[in-house]
Design a protein around this motif. Sequence first.
Motif, PDB file in Angstrom:
ATOM      1  N   LEU A   1       0.866  -1.274  -0.148  1.00  0.00           N
ATOM      2  CA  LEU A   1      -0.160   0.061  -0.009  1.00  0.00           C
ATOM      3  C   LEU A   1       0.930   1.312   0.083  1.00  0.00           C
ATOM      4  O   LEU A   1       1.929   1.259   0.687  1.00  0.00           O
TER       5      LEU A   1
ATOM      6  N   ASN B   1      -5.780   4.798  -2.069  1.00  0.00           N
ATOM      7  CA  ASN B   1      -5.194   3.212  -2.579  1.00  0.00           C
ATOM      8  C   ASN B   1      -5.924   2.524  -3.335  1.00  0.00           C
ATOM      9  O   ASN B   1      -5.532   1.924  -3.978  1.00  0.00           O
ATOM     10  N   ILE B   2      -7.218   2.280  -2.811  1.00  0.00           N
ATOM     11  CA  ILE B   2      -8.193   1.556  -3.301  1.00  0.00           C
ATOM     12  C   ILE B   2      -8.361   2.164  -4.906  1.00  0.00           C
ATOM     13  O   ILE B   2      -8.361   1.218  -5.872  1.00  0.00           O
TER      14      ILE B   2
ATOM     15  N   VAL C   1     -15.116   2.765  -4.961  1.00  0.00           N
ATOM     16  CA  VAL C   1     -14.427   2.796  -3.477  1.00  0.00           C
ATOM     17  C   VAL C   1     -15.501   2.435  -2.473  1.00  0.00           C
ATOM     18  O   VAL C   1     -15.016   1.416  -1.806  1.00  0.00           O
TER      19      VAL C   1
ATOM     20  N   ARG D   1      -8.164  -2.988  -3.488  1.00  0.00           N
ATOM     21  CA  ARG D   1      -7.379  -2.418  -4.539  1.00  0.00           C
ATOM     22  C   ARG D   1      -7.367  -3.303  -5.818  1.00  0.00           C
ATOM     23  O   ARG D   1      -7.331  -2.783  -7.045  1.00  0.00           O
TER      24      ARG D   1
END
Length: 343
Positions: free
Chosen positions: A85, A94-95, A117, A149
């Motif tokens: 991450l 991040n996702i 998300v 992610r």
Amino acid sequence: MTVAVADLTKRFRDHLALDSVTLDVRPGEFLALLGPSGSGKTTLLRIIGGLDFPDAGTVSFAGEDVAGRPARDRRVGFVFQNYALFRHMRVADNIAFGLTVKPRSQRPGAMAIAARVDELLALVQLPGLGRRYPAQLSGGQRQRVALARALAVDPAVLLLDEPFGALDAKVRNDLRRWLRGVHAQMGLTSIFVTHDQDEALDLADRVAVMNNGRIEQVDTPDAVYNRPATAFVADFIGNATRFDCRLSDGAVELAGVRLPNTAPPAPDGPGVAFVRPHEFAIASAGTPGLAATVRRVTHTAAMANVEAVLADGRVVDIATATVAVDAGAAITLVPTVVRAYPA
């Protein structure tokens, strides 16, 4: 989506990491690559994902050769042991990363990305945590973010490389059951690398057991445990004691006892035999079998776990629900099931 590799070979200088590996993964299947360190399982996963390339052989998705394509063109999602991450980004960013770096013509709008998300945060059971940073999450939560992610880009194939290796046993057990549910819900084709046998046997539809760059057996968890195809699989999967033996007319001659061989047919001659703890019967001293002395007895639920020392000094584990013995007792161990292979 089907995934097929054929005759994959990969060398790293003088080390043959993959030796003509062929493997077919079925649509919607959860397949585990299981083996000791250095067996080639991570190299195989990386080549399937386009993070590395073979010296020879092909990789096909749904019948189309993708061996020369980079990872970004294969519709694969990756989940790694170390989460990978971005520490300076919030969970939501991040996702969303895989979506935001798509070419402009393929990139969803900001509102669509935010909605995706939120959907994934709910899926991985982390609703409302999108504004946190990875350092503010537990290890199990960070691994859920890593999975979200990977799923954000709508992969056709999900690749997981020891994803729970850095987590403690309780969290690992909880996450693997949850992961199996996500896999089924999303209808993914998933390939999972692990050296943890319990994890592979619990999670996978089929298990590919690897050794020295080759696949020794691909089969259901029940089959690789109860019907190992090779001596390596019999020795590697589960807990078994190895003995020298004699193969003769489809039977095994071991310590004065002759038993049917439950392994694949093998030619007559010297062999190696494997007996699991629950496949020993305990008899009184003097009975034909393996003379031993009880060293220790412990109890778990309805089972007695017996450690016994053979005449050659080896320690054998026995699991029994019917025989009560005490430390120091002289006994005979009689195999009830034997799997034997050519020596």
